[in-house]
Design a protein around this motif. Structure first.
Motif, short mmCIF file in Angstrom:
data_model
loop_
_atom_site.label_atom_id
_atom_site.label_comp_id
_atom_site.label_asym_id
_atom_site.label_seq_id
_atom_site.Cartn_x
_atom_site.Cartn_y
_atom_site.Cartn_z
N THR A 68 0.92 -0.96 0.26
CA THR A 68 0.49 0.11 -0.31
C THR A 68 0.94 1.35 -0.71
O THR A 68 1.76 1.03 0.57
CB THR A 68 -0.56 0.02 1.58
N SER A 69 -0.10 2.07 -0.26
CA SER A 69 1.19 3.27 -0.50
C SER A 69 1.85 3.84 0.68
O SER A 69 2.43 4.76 1.22
CB SER A 69 0.46 5.48 -0.78
N ARG A 70 1.02 3.92 1.89
CA ARG A 70 1.12 4.07 3.12
C ARG A 70 2.21 3.46 3.47
O ARG A 70 2.93 3.97 4.86
CB ARG A 70 0.27 4.06 4.17
N LYS A 72 4.51 2.20 1.59
CA LYS A 72 5.71 2.67 0.78
C LYS A 72 5.90 3.53 1.30
O LYS A 72 7.85 4.10 1.63
CB LYS A 72 5.17 2.55 -0.35
N TYR A 73 5.15 4.91 2.23
CA TYR A 73 5.40 6.28 2.85
C TYR A 73 6.83 5.87 4.10
O TYR A 73 8.18 6.64 4.30
CB TYR A 73 4.78 7.07 3.36
#
Length: 83
Positions: A68-70, A72-73
């Motif tokens: 998920t993008s979170r 990856k952050y």
């Protein structure tokens, strides 16, 4: 499909997240395959607020799991702290 995502735990207005490998068919806080880390946003000033087991993360990425993008952050945030 298998995905690496956050599972919310903790009490009201004091969130604590576990970073888990789970099947997309199961609910956010439901069944998961493996726990690979945690994220505590309340401890944002301290260094121990994020932990991810890098060996397990690399293993699951090699298999082809979606991230998920979170997550990856958070991975990028860990990389910045090490520099």
């Amino acid at each position: 499909m298998v995905i690496i995502r956050l599972a919310r735990h903790g009490c009201k207005k004091k969130p604590f997240y576990k970073i888990v490998v789970a099947d997309t068919r199961f609910p956010r806080n439901g069944r998961f395959i493996e726990k690979i880390g945690y994220f505590n946003p309340i401890k944002s000033k301290k260094k121990n607020n994020i932990f991810i087991n890098i060996k397990k993360l690399k293993y699951w990425k090699k298999i082809g799991v979606k991230i998920t993008s979170r997550i990856k952050y958070l991975i990028n945030k860990i990389k910045e702290e090490k520099l």
